[in-house]
Design a protein around this motif. Structure first.
Motif, short mmCIF file in Angstrom:
data_model
loop_
_atom_site.label_atom_id
_atom_site.label_comp_id
_atom_site.label_asym_id
_atom_site.label_seq_id
_atom_site.Cartn_x
_atom_site.Cartn_y
_atom_site.Cartn_z
N GLY A 263 93.68 -48.89 -32.73
CA GLY A 263 93.39 -47.88 -31.72
C GLY A 263 92.34 -48.41 -30.76
O GLY A 263 92.50 -49.43 -30.13
N HIS A 264 91.24 -47.69 -30.67
CA HIS A 264 90.02 -48.11 -29.96
C HIS A 264 90.08 -48.02 -28.45
O HIS A 264 89.14 -47.53 -27.81
N THR A 265 91.16 -48.47 -27.82
CA THR A 265 91.18 -48.58 -26.36
C THR A 265 91.33 -47.23 -25.67
O THR A 265 90.93 -47.07 -24.52
N HIS A 266 91.96 -46.25 -26.34
CA HIS A 266 92.34 -44.95 -25.76
C HIS A 266 93.27 -45.16 -24.57
O HIS A 266 93.59 -44.20 -23.87
N ALA A 267 93.65 -46.43 -24.31
CA ALA A 267 94.39 -46.78 -23.08
C ALA A 267 93.69 -46.22 -21.86
O ALA A 267 94.32 -45.84 -20.87
N GLY A 268 92.35 -46.16 -21.95
CA GLY A 268 91.54 -45.71 -20.82
C GLY A 268 91.54 -44.21 -20.59
O GLY A 268 90.78 -43.69 -19.77
N GLN A 269 92.44 -43.48 -21.28
CA GLN A 269 92.62 -42.03 -21.12
C GLN A 269 93.11 -41.64 -19.72
O GLN A 269 93.30 -40.47 -19.42
N ILE A 270 93.30 -42.64 -18.87
CA ILE A 270 93.80 -42.39 -17.52
C ILE A 270 94.85 -43.45 -17.19
O ILE A 270 94.61 -44.64 -17.40
N SER A 271 95.98 -43.02 -16.70
CA SER A 271 97.02 -43.95 -16.24
C SER A 271 97.54 -43.46 -14.90
O SER A 271 97.98 -42.31 -14.77
N ILE A 272 97.47 -44.32 -13.91
CA ILE A 272 97.94 -43.98 -12.57
C ILE A 272 99.01 -44.98 -12.17
O ILE A 272 98.77 -46.20 -12.15
N LEU A 273 100.20 -44.48 -11.91
CA LEU A 273 101.35 -45.32 -11.55
C LEU A 273 101.59 -46.41 -12.59
O LEU A 273 101.91 -47.56 -12.27
N GLY A 274 101.39 -46.04 -13.86
CA GLY A 274 101.65 -46.96 -14.95
C GLY A 274 100.52 -47.93 -15.26
O GLY A 274 100.65 -48.76 -16.17
N TYR A 275 99.42 -47.84 -14.53
CA TYR A 275 98.29 -48.75 -14.77
C TYR A 275 97.15 -47.96 -15.40
O TYR A 275 96.68 -46.97 -14.85
#
Length: 325
Positions: A263-275
């Protein structure tokens, strides 16, 4: 170290204040303007900050409340026949203290996990934000997690009580022990550089769990040799490791684990246009990765210190293992 967790909420408050000022300023100019072109510019200047404030409000409300159930299938030659179709539900980065004001969301998450009727449940670290005292209001709820072969867990960087600036080392050590004792009191199998075996007749697989092993300033406490003790080279092993940066640095070269869950990253908790915001920081940021016949899955997690998500909802991951004939 604790202050860095305040950067995002403080920045959002300041940003919202500036946007509110822009709205008021442009509204006044719109009322006073008699020039058609000037009016259109003021309207645009008014709509942009309104849209941004609405997006921020969405992130703190509906965005953070969204949950997705992700299904991931992995196929291995080494998987024993009796474990073909074995189902694991993975969740990570619960940060349960953040749910104090919205406990119904964590209740929904636990209900969703139990509804999968998993063979095993695994938790990949960061159960708390700062202190194990956050766990007590959710004791009954977390104890209610059930699977045929049990719940297995590891610690994440937040679980070591490192982010208590006024605490002594003795107090931090006591808090860490309380975290360990509390997880075990839920009936979970907390793995601290150790492993557990699951049997089906004459077949077996191992679930190994390392302590957090991150890049500085995150704790690096994994002991691969100790974790893999008693596991033979051809045994099928699932590794739980909170920090995905350990996969290439330590898990691949020092263990034989065929599947690692992080886990750990949270994938940033924000994704805009797939980034996502953390895409440039973590080569393995979210989703499935492969190196030869060895796999890694990184989940974006359930919670976060800041209750804010846009385009990257909370998730639980339903993993099904398949045997390659």
């Amino acid at each position: 170290m604790f202050l860095r967790f305040l950067i995002v909420p403080v920045a959002l408050v300041i940003f919202a204040g500036l946007l509110l000022y822009a709205i008021i300023h442009n509204t006044r100019k719109l009322i006073k303007s008699h020039n058609r072109k000037g009016k259109w510019l003021n309207i645009v200047g008014l709509l942009i900050p309104i849209a941004i404030i609405a997006t921020i409000a969405y992130g703190f409300t509906f965005g953070f409340a969204e949950l997705r159930v992700v299904h991931a299938d992995f196929t291995f030659k080494q998987l024993p026949k009796s474990f073909d179709g074995y189902k694991i539900v993975m969740f990570t980065d619960a940060h349960v203290g953040t749910f104090n004001r919205r406990p119904h969301l964590l209740q929904r998450d636990v209900d969703s996990i139990n509804a999968q009727h998993a063979d095993a449940i695994v938790f990949c670290g960061d159960i708390e934000n700062i202190s194990p005292n956050e766990l007590e209001p959710f004791r009954d709820l977390l104890t209610s997690l059930k699977a045929n072969d049990g719940v297995f867990s590891v610690l994440g960087n937040h679980d070591y009580s490192l982010y208590m600036p006024d605490a002594t080392e003795e107090e931090k050590s006591a808090m860490l022990q309380k975290t360990k004792d509390t997880e075990r009191s839920f009936g979970w199998h907390l793995l601290l550089n150790e492993n557990a075996v699951i049997r089906r007749g004459n077949d077996s697989i191992f679930i190994a769990g390392e302590e957090n092993d991150g890049n500085p300033p995150f704790p690096r406490r994994a002991d691969a040799k100790k974790t893999m003790h008693g596991i033979h080279h051809d045994d099928f092993t699932i590794m739980l490791q909170h920090d995905p940066t350990a996969w290439r640095r330590q898990v691949l070269p020092q263990t034989t684990a065929q599947l690692t869950l992080s886990g750990h990253t949270h994938a940033g908790q924000i994704s805009i246009l797939g980034y996502s915001l953390t895409q440039g920081l973590y080569p393995e940021n979210r989703g499935a990765y492969r190196e030869g016949n060895r796999h890694l899955y990184v989940s974006s997690g359930l919670g976060g210190i800041v209750p804010f998500r846009i385009g990257m909802p909370a998730e639980i991951v339903v993993i099904t293992l398949h045997r390659q004939e």
